[in-house]
Scaffold this motif. Sequence first.
Motif, PDB file in Angstrom:
ATOM      1  N   ASP A   1       0.876  -1.159   0.000  1.00 42.61           N
ATOM      2  CA  ASP A   1       0.000   0.000   0.000  1.00 42.61           C
ATOM      3  C   ASP A   1       0.923   1.220   0.000  1.00 42.61           C
ATOM      4  O   ASP A   1       2.155   1.084  -0.130  1.00 42.61           O
ATOM      5  N   ALA A   2       0.385   2.418   0.155  1.00 42.67           N
ATOM      6  CA  ALA A   2       1.211   3.627   0.067  1.00 42.67           C
ATOM      7  C   ALA A   2       2.293   3.633   1.145  1.00 42.67           C
ATOM      8  O   ALA A   2       3.439   4.026   0.903  1.00 42.67           O
ATOM      9  N   GLU A   3       1.920   3.171   2.370  1.00 46.99           N
ATOM     10  CA  GLU A   3       2.882   3.175   3.478  1.00 46.99           C
ATOM     11  C   GLU A   3       4.043   2.215   3.209  1.00 46.99           C
ATOM     12  O   GLU A   3       5.204   2.526   3.504  1.00 46.99           O
ATOM     13  N   LYS A   4       3.721   1.050   2.654  1.00 46.06           N
ATOM     14  CA  LYS A   4       4.762   0.063   2.356  1.00 46.06           C
ATOM     15  C   LYS A   4       5.724   0.582   1.284  1.00 46.06           C
ATOM     16  O   LYS A   4       6.934   0.357   1.353  1.00 46.06           O
ATOM     17  N   VAL A   5       5.175   1.280   0.283  1.00 49.40           N
ATOM     18  CA  VAL A   5       6.029   1.864  -0.766  1.00 49.40           C
ATOM     19  C   VAL A   5       6.977   2.883  -0.147  1.00 49.40           C
ATOM     20  O   VAL A   5       8.185   2.902  -0.427  1.00 49.40           O
TER      21      VAL A   5
END
Length: 851
Positions: A157-161
Amino acid sequence: MKLLAIDGNSILNRSFYGVRGLSNSKGMPTNAIFGFLNMLDKMMAETQPDMVAVAFDRSEPTFRHQQFDGYKANRHGMPEDLAVQLPIAKQLMDALGYHVLECPGFEADDIMGTFARLCREQKVDCVISSGDRDNLQLAGDGVTVRLATNKEAIFYDAEKVKEQYGVTPAELVEVKALMGDSSDNIPGVKGIGEKTALSLISKYHTIDSIFEHIPELDVTTRVKNLLGGETARQMAEMSRELGKIVDNAPIDEDLNAYLVQPQNKEELYRILSELELKKFIEKYGLSGEQRTETPAVTEQAIQYEILQNPSLESAKELLQKAGQIDFLYEQARLLIAENDKILEYTFGAEQAFSELVLQSPLPKRTHDVKTIYHVASSMGEKLENIIFSTDLAAYLLDALAKSYDLPILMEKYLTKAISVEEQYQEIAAFPLLCDTMKELLEQKGMAKLLAEIELPLSRVLASMEMEGFQVDVQGVRQFGEMLQLEIDQLTAEIHDMAGEEFNINSPKELGRILFDKLQLPTGKKTKTGYSTNVDVLEKLSAYHPIANAVLEYRKLTKLNSTYVAGLLKVTGADHRVHSVFKQTETRTGRISSTEPNMQNIPIRTELGRKMRRFFTAKEGYVLLDADYSQIELRVLAHIANDQKMIEGFLHNADIHTMTAAQVFHLPPEMVTSEMRRRAKAINFGIVYGIGAFSLSQDIHVSVAEAREYINSYLNTYPGVKQYMEQIVEQSAKTGNVTTMFGRVRELPEIQSSNKNIRAFGERVALNTPIQGTAADIIKIAMVRVYESLKQEKLDARLILQVHDELLIESSIQDAPRAKEILKQQMEQAVSLSVPMKVDVAEGKTWYDAKD
């Protein structure tokens, strides 16, 4: 509600390279589909979607090609073994109830991007499954990217990226704008690598911000100079446009249109049955009409009398009355079947084998006759009058079978169960198996092929295995030492150029040196690091000498480990290698070899060819090497009855120059070496049913140009064109194809309703009569050479066959006559409308005799 959007090309491509060597019994590759279905099942279990869409690229140019004509210009075409599976994968997706999408002018990534937008707008969870990290730019706001890696899938998700790369998903496009992408030929800013690009974007967020504030950037002078170059901003902005996934692909925007549909079980069963993917037939709970080649098993009501270790005199009398010996012999156990009696020798089995079988003039039938020749030779005796061997018969009946072991053959060909104790099942059923297979061979017109080619050849191969080929062990060791010195020197040079010591054999460490430290261009970073394959290194050779040094290092280390060490490992105490020649291995009828594979002894490079110096004749002997000249083209000229090609061979013309002159519309004297090379590729490619795309890859021209060459070739040789059309049409009717000597290859795929499987069958139909006939010719020649040398009692032995080449080890005094026999028997092995041309050379080593 949840939608699973799958990047079909990416996942299928990963599956193709992740699963190796898988095909059905007809030779149709199935590895990509097998892997794809496995990955699909895993995706479905992990995501539990309500809607599924599988997006594929199309072959025509996209809007990106219009923006930049170099976009993806360095991409190699899809391998043929993968291309043939692509449409079948799409059919399977349809049959499974999933929706397949393709949009002219757009890529699969853009369909993913459009789904990401639609799901955000319609408040539907979205999982995008791909093996391409370009899709990470789509993560966030309810969109998760399932990124396939070599180990396991990772959900972003955005946080993982942000955690992984230090930038937001949207900023990944800005990163690509700077670093480019060699796999898509997106240029980026020359000299800026991934590490620098990520650092810049994490601080300044956009390329616009970077280029507007170059003097104030907190970077090295070198990076400022790179960014301040004349075309740097222009390249970065174009690269950003090329790398950005769009969200306006023309697809149905009603997400309900992608709800999973009921499976078409009948179609699923049909496709998976053709592919022979039984695992998935069971997994999906499919069933259909089961076909079997043999009728239901019934019991044979013969009561067998087991005679254990009977006297040899009584056994001889019994065999003499029978007039034939059906026997199996292995591990000091002799079994003979005669009518309702089974003779079993466990004590004195070797003597019984000698007196009852080897010394008997009666005709004999057995299994794996080549092994029996070895056993006889080890006893100092000869095996004569073999009229049947079930492994060879089975190979002729089905060259595609995975095994010719006796239990499998009995299960496959026998329709009757034998009422006898288990340890006697094989020998009790053996006479019936021989009779059944003999009848099938006669029905298919191959009884003569077994009797006159395959059975005599087994004796020749056994002799060659026993004779072996002398190796100069000391020479090989010294060659290995010389190679190691060169490898050590190269290692030092590479480390010197790199400015540090590192493991050259590690792609990860080499990639770090080439692209992070030396900042060389065209660095493509895969999920496990930079690619450092041959194609990449060859491109890098124009930028830095380290690339050529690494290529040379790899060549030398492979030669040293695979061939030098490998050869020493299989050389016997007698300083000879005794290769195993396999008679039932290939689908075309050709012979193969192992331990070592003599067909793999390097010949393409001068250093590799030097390996042949270490294959020598023993003291007082020489090697005679004979090679057929263009045998497959001569066979093609004969079978196709092409008058122009026949005339060329009759007048001893250079067939490749002649073809080049016709194809390029030039007089022969104006044909260049490059034109001849291309004509040679066309000549031999036609034999293998080559298409325009494959030819274009071989000779490095456009597909259109390759297609023009093929058309010009077929117009030049109308007999070949007519043959190609007729053989495909005939094979489609009969379901098989036959060589000149009656070798039959079944071709059920040519009658398939699947056009890709059918196309594969058509290619096999084109090349089997040529390759199979050439294989039969070399076998006939081997038998005749062997028998002639034996008949004239020459001190000369056939010791090697490689492709269309035969090698004899002869005493010096018998060499002139052995050379005559070799040339004569090879050239007269078959009568064609064109002469068979054989070149014979002599030398102390294989290198001398060959070159």
